[in-house]
Design an enzyme around this catalytic site. Structure first.
Site, PDB file in Angstrom:
ATOM      1  CG  ASN A 196      49.470  29.987  46.900  1.00 17.53           C
ATOM      2  OD1 ASN A 196      50.052  30.479  47.860  1.00 17.53           O
ATOM      3  ND2 ASN A 196      48.201  30.254  46.637  1.00 17.53           N
ATOM      4  CG  LEU A 197      48.712  33.584  41.822  1.00 20.57           C
ATOM      5  CD1 LEU A 197      49.820  34.028  40.892  1.00 20.57           C
ATOM      6  CD2 LEU A 197      47.434  33.324  41.040  1.00 20.57           C
ATOM      7  CB  CYS A 198      47.541  34.354  46.783  1.00 23.23           C
ATOM      8  SG  CYS A 198      46.636  34.400  45.233  1.00 23.23           S
ATOM      9  CB  THR A 199      52.389  34.539  49.537  1.00 21.90           C
ATOM     10  OG1 THR A 199      51.547  35.450  50.217  1.00 21.90           O
ATOM     11  CG2 THR A 199      52.982  35.186  48.289  1.00 21.90           C
ATOM     12  CD  GLU A 200      46.629  31.455  49.484  1.00 24.09           C
ATOM     13  OE1 GLU A 200      45.645  31.075  48.825  1.00 24.09           O
ATOM     14  OE2 GLU A 200      47.519  32.181  48.997  1.00 24.09           O
ATOM     15  N   PRO A 236      43.504  35.643  49.716  1.00 25.60           N
ATOM     16  CG  PRO A 236      44.846  36.470  48.028  1.00 25.60           C
ATOM     17  CD  PRO A 236      44.330  35.190  48.598  1.00 25.60           C
ATOM     18  CB  THR A 237      38.627  36.505  50.193  1.00 23.29           C
ATOM     19  OG1 THR A 237      38.824  37.764  50.839  1.00 23.29           O
ATOM     20  CG2 THR A 237      39.069  35.384  51.116  1.00 23.29           C
ATOM     21  CB  THR A 269      36.320  37.374  43.248  1.00 23.47           C
ATOM     22  OG1 THR A 269      37.372  37.854  42.425  1.00 23.47           O
ATOM     23  CG2 THR A 269      35.015  37.496  42.493  1.00 23.47           C
ATOM     24  CB  THR A 278      37.010  32.005  42.061  1.00 30.51           C
ATOM     25  OG1 THR A 278      36.560  33.249  42.602  1.00 30.51           O
ATOM     26  CG2 THR A 278      36.847  32.041  40.551  1.00 30.51           C
TER      27      THR A 278
END
Length: 919
Positions: free
Chosen positions: A559-563, A744-745, A747, A331
């Site tokens: 990070n924010l999304c754990t990846e 997570p993708t 969007t 994004t």
């Protein structure tokens, strides 16, 4: 039949009459007679059947009417039709449907005749003038939107559209009425989502072309085949004039680029994807969008090709990849590529120092990084705990929580330019003395000054803690100012230091410490995770032991999304640049298309590497880190769609094997591509001493973790020629310190019209809500299979709604389809962990792995997270659980009227807090 309460029935002409149960009995009886003949009129069987069915319909309608106070006549007839079908009276139901259709046709014919005699509706145009509604043009527009799509037709759209017209309607409302009319039909036929998208495209074309050419203008999809080339250079000039685009883009050969545009690709969007782009991504001034989809993709491609030697050739190559949906950039890259502030990176990781000026410096950094769409992960472990001594004031610390509250409020205040809320995740190691207060941050009770409702939180768990849990041993909590070395240690070194500090604490040499039972703390961690969704569980040791960059620093958090698993320090803020391969686009009946996948990965890696040099950095620590290590995170999406194409149930050994083989291919091609870039552009500066330089690839680093733990229960099979690639990496080097991460993708998968990331199907029919409105989502693959077996009908739609998008309790659905289309809460979550473990062996970073639990219990929850650790996973993400109540079992048609962003500028937030900031 018992007397029923009187309620209103809305007739088709808008009038209201009293509900009469007898009319239902009469209608059903006529239907039976139409099938079985007049001789059946005296049949006791028919009489009893009709009485039973009628009573059921009346009871259901009365229950609904208690809330709605009135029902539409169509709702009543739908209920009668459904009762006949569910009762197994299929021939009678068919007769009833045919009767309804004949009556509907007669009404349409009368309406057409009346319209031909009635005064023509007037439409208010942009200049304020009223002009007659052009019925021919309207019908042609809807017909074009339906062209080439199976099982859709203009007539039902036009019928629904005309119901919502009024004299004096303006052009904007007229176009919106068409979109809304098509949306109401999506639950019956998924292709209507593409019809809705095409109608939105017409609206967008009118808006964009009128703005770019400075006069009212529109064009059909067919006319755009020739017009795009004229529009494109004018659009670029308009964007530069508005100060939204880098003037350097005008130095490209814009005519060459315009000729490369593929206007027909505008037609591949689903409505949710195009609406998402419309609301959040397309360039606009004053709420007026003037960027069309293919111009958008080319703008992004040009922005990523700015420093290429043959810029036009590379821009066209990048454009083809993006506009085909084979790959999608993250994004921030889509937002900002080619603009005057090209902040293209997705994720930033920081470590917060234990000093007041450092803490507030970190909060300021958060604000600057979030301003341009970055997602944040903060390591707070170094900040001293509650009761620790403060030398400068000779007082006691209030601990980490008050500063977390400041960081939380900063994230809310910085809303990324009005596009979405700032998003941040705070990490804390499990031995920190403030761990209890950290666990309570997301609770809805207690002191609000010690709550962070907008901040995500995560545990950074060392292996030693998990071992103590298994042994039912003690666990000692410390304040980090008294044990500062533990922050940078992991594996056997951490274990030795921790045990030494425990001995010091027992001897009275440490002031602030507390001992708890490890199992009790673990259970409380899982309890809060279930109750509040936080803190997430991530594992410190596998992140560090398998990190290619262990020679250059320490991974202190994800990070924010754990990846993302990158090093951080006071001098370096870790940065990751993300994009995802659409796995569904690379799978056919015979499996993976390796040639196509290899090309996609090679091009995508070049794009991601370009981000690092083009990027606009808001703080120097981020620039320093990114240029020194050059990490990128190539991920995937559409995994569930790929499984459907291959006819593999997600809960199966075959699906786990596919997770393994597909990730091996992605890993091989990504490492190969980075190695090729190193040969062309040079190694990343900190390459020497890395695992890469020592010939240790991600599949090899599994053994480092296994050695530290004394074993690892994980399949090690491989299929590619890794020895040859390993030798080439050692000799040539790598362009990027890290190359893979599965985000997570949330969007970009919507844009491409595929399932998110590695997620299983959530439901097969549901309403997705976000800031763009409410969207009916139907599993198209399932609908195709049900159609092939003659099972897709109104009753199936109703049953899917009733059973929350699940096939499990619908008897007439065959078992093979139930297995193939099992939803997230129907499968054993252990299958997701096993598949993730097989992927993890190939990945140099991590993956955003959500876990699902329909009926949670402490024992099952503990077993799942222990399994994740035992299989060597680096991180986990959200724990998804079902609510105590079910969704309303009414039609989805009513919810699809909540579109709130077509034609208006609106601030956007995360679809799901945390997910979207990465992608």
């Amino acid at each position: 039949m018992a007397a029923e309460p009187v309620f209103g029935v809305i007739r088709r002409n808008g009038g209201v009459s009293a509900f009469d149960p007898a009319k239902i009995t009469v209608a059903m009886t006529k239907a039976f007679l139409a099938v079985e003949g007049s001789a059946a009129a005296a049949s006791r069987r028919i009489h009893d059947t009709v009485a039973e069915l009628s009573e059921g319909v009346v009871v259901a309608l009365t229950r609904r009417a208690e809330a709605e106070r009135a029902l539409h006549i169509e709702d009543i007839q739908d209920a009668v039709e459904l009762a006949l079908m569910r009762g197994g009276h299929h021939k009678v139901a068919r007769a009833y449907v045919l009767y309804r259709d004949s009556r509907a046709l007669a009404r349409r014919e009368r309406a057409e005749a009346a319209r031909s005699e009635a005064p023509t509706l007037q439409v208010r145009h942009a200049d304020g003038c009223l002009r007659p509604l052009d019925e021919t043009a309207l019908a042609a527009l809807v017909a074009e939107a339906c062209a080439g799509l199976d099982d859709v037709a203009p007539e039902p759209i036009l019928t629904e559209l005309r119901r919502n017209l009024y004299d004096g309607i303006d052009l904007g409302e007229l176009s919106l009425a068409g979109i809304m009319a098509a949306r109401t039909l999506v639950e019956q036929e998924p292709n209507y989502t593409r019809v809705s998208a095409r109608l939105l495209l017409d609206r967008l074309r009118r808006e964009a072309l009128s703005h770019v050419f400075a006069s009212p203008r529109t064009a059909s999809a067919a006319e755009m085949e020739g017009l795009y080339a004229t529009y494109f250079p004018a659009y670029l000039a308009r964007a530069v004039e508005a100060g939204l685009m880098d003037p350097e883009l005008l130095r490209f050969d814009t005519d060459r680029l315009a000729r490369a545009l593929r206007p027909e690709r505008d037609g591949q969007f689903e409505f949710l994807g195009l609406q998402t782009l419309y609301d959040r991504y397309f360039l606009q001034t004053g709420g007026t969008r003037f960027e069309l989809p293919q111009a958008f993709f080319m703008r992004v491609a040009m922005g990523l090709a700015l420093r290429e030697v043959d810029r036009e050739a590379r821009a066209i190559e990048f454009y083809d990849l993006l506009s085909s949906f084979d790959f999608m950039a993250s994004t921030p890259t889509l937002f900002n590529a080619g603009t005057t502030r090209p902040q293209l990176s997705s994720c930033f990781l920081t470590t917060v120092p234990d000093a007041l000026e450092g803490i507030f410096g970190a909060v300021r950094d958060n604000a600057m990084l979030a301003k341009y769409s970055g997602g944040l992960g903060n390591d707070w472990t170094r900040v001293r705990g509650l009761g620790a001594h403060i030398k400068g004031t000779n007082g006691e610390s209030q601990g980490v929580v008050p500063f977390l509250k400041v960081a939380n409020d900063t994230a809310v205040a910085v809303n990324q330019g009005g596009k979405r809320k700032g998003a941040v995740c705070a990490y804390l190691e499990t031995w920190h003395i403030d761990i209890d207060a950290f666990l309570d941050l997301r609770k809805n009770t207690g002191d609000e000054r010690r709550r962070t409702h907008d901040m995500n939180t995560a545990h950074w768990v060392p292996d030693l803690f998990m071992q103590r849990v298994a042994e039912d041993g003690p666990w000692t909590l410390f304040s980090p100012d008294e044990v500062p070395e533990m922050h940078d240690l992991y594996g056997p070194a951490f274990k030795a230091a921790y045990e030494a500090q425990e001995a010091r604490a027992a001897a009275g040499a440490i002031k602030v410490h507390r001992q708890v039972r490890a199992v009790d703390l673990w259970r409380r961690m899982l309890t809060m995770l279930f109750e509040t969704g936080h803190p997430w569980i991530t594992f410190k040791d596998p992140c560090n032991l398998r990190s290619p960059q262990g020679h250059a620093g320490v991974v202190h958090s994800s990070n924010l999304c754990t990846e993302i698993t990158l090093n951080t320090s006071d001098d370096e803020v870790a940065v990751c640049n993300l994009g995802s391969v659409n796995l569904a686009a690379h799978v056919g009946a015979d499996g993976l298309d390796h040639a196509r996948l290899r090309h996609t990965v090679a091009t995508a890696m070049r794009m991601l590497d370009n981000v690092i040099d083009i990027n606009f950095y808001t703080i120097p620590q981020a620039r320093r880190s990114n240029l020194r290590h050059r990490p990128v995170g190539l991920g995937l999406m559409g995994y569930q769609d790929a499984l459907h194409s291959l006819r593999l149930p997600v809960a199966s050994d075959a699906a786990v094997a596919f997770a393994d083989t597909s990730m091996e291919a992605l890993s091989y091609y990504a490492i190969e591509a980075s190695c090729n870039l190193a040969a062309e552009r040079g190694r990343y500066p900190s390459f020497e001493g890395s695992l890469w330089s020592r010939g240790i690839l991600p599949i090899d680093s599994v053994e480092i973790l296994a050695e530290a733990r004394g074993g690892l229960d994980l399949d090690r099979s491989r299929r590619f020629d890794w020895d040859t690639l390993r030798g080439r990496v050692v000799e040539t080097g790598m362009r990027n310190s890290n190359v893979m991460a599965i985000a997570p993708t949330a969007t970009i998968s919507n844009i491409c019209g595929v399932a998110q990331s590695i997620e299983p199907a959530y439901q097969n029919l549901y309403v997705k809500s976000n800031m763009s409105g409410d969207f009916t989502v139907v599993n198209e693959a399932l609908v195709r299979d049900l159609k092939a077996r003659g099972l897709w009908d109104a009753v199936m739609v109703s049953d899917l709604k009733y059973f929350d998008g699940s096939l499990g309790q619908i008897d007439r659905v065959p078992d093979d389809l139930k297995a193939l289309y099992a939803t997230a809460f129907e499968i054993d979550t252990a299958w997701l962990i096993e598949a993730a473990a097989r992927r993890q062996k190939w990945i140099d970073q991590a993956q955003s792995l959500n876990l699902y639990m329909a009926q949670a219990s402490g024992r099952r929850l503990e077993a799942l997270y222990r399994l994740a650790w035992e299989r060597g996973l680096k991180t986990t993400y959200y724990l998804r659980s079902r609510g105590a109540t079910s969704v309303e079992k009414s039609t989805l048609k009513g919810t699809d009227g909540k579109l709130n962003a077509v034609g208006v500028a609106s601030a956007c937030s995360l679809d799901d807090p945390g997910c979207e900031a990465c992608q």
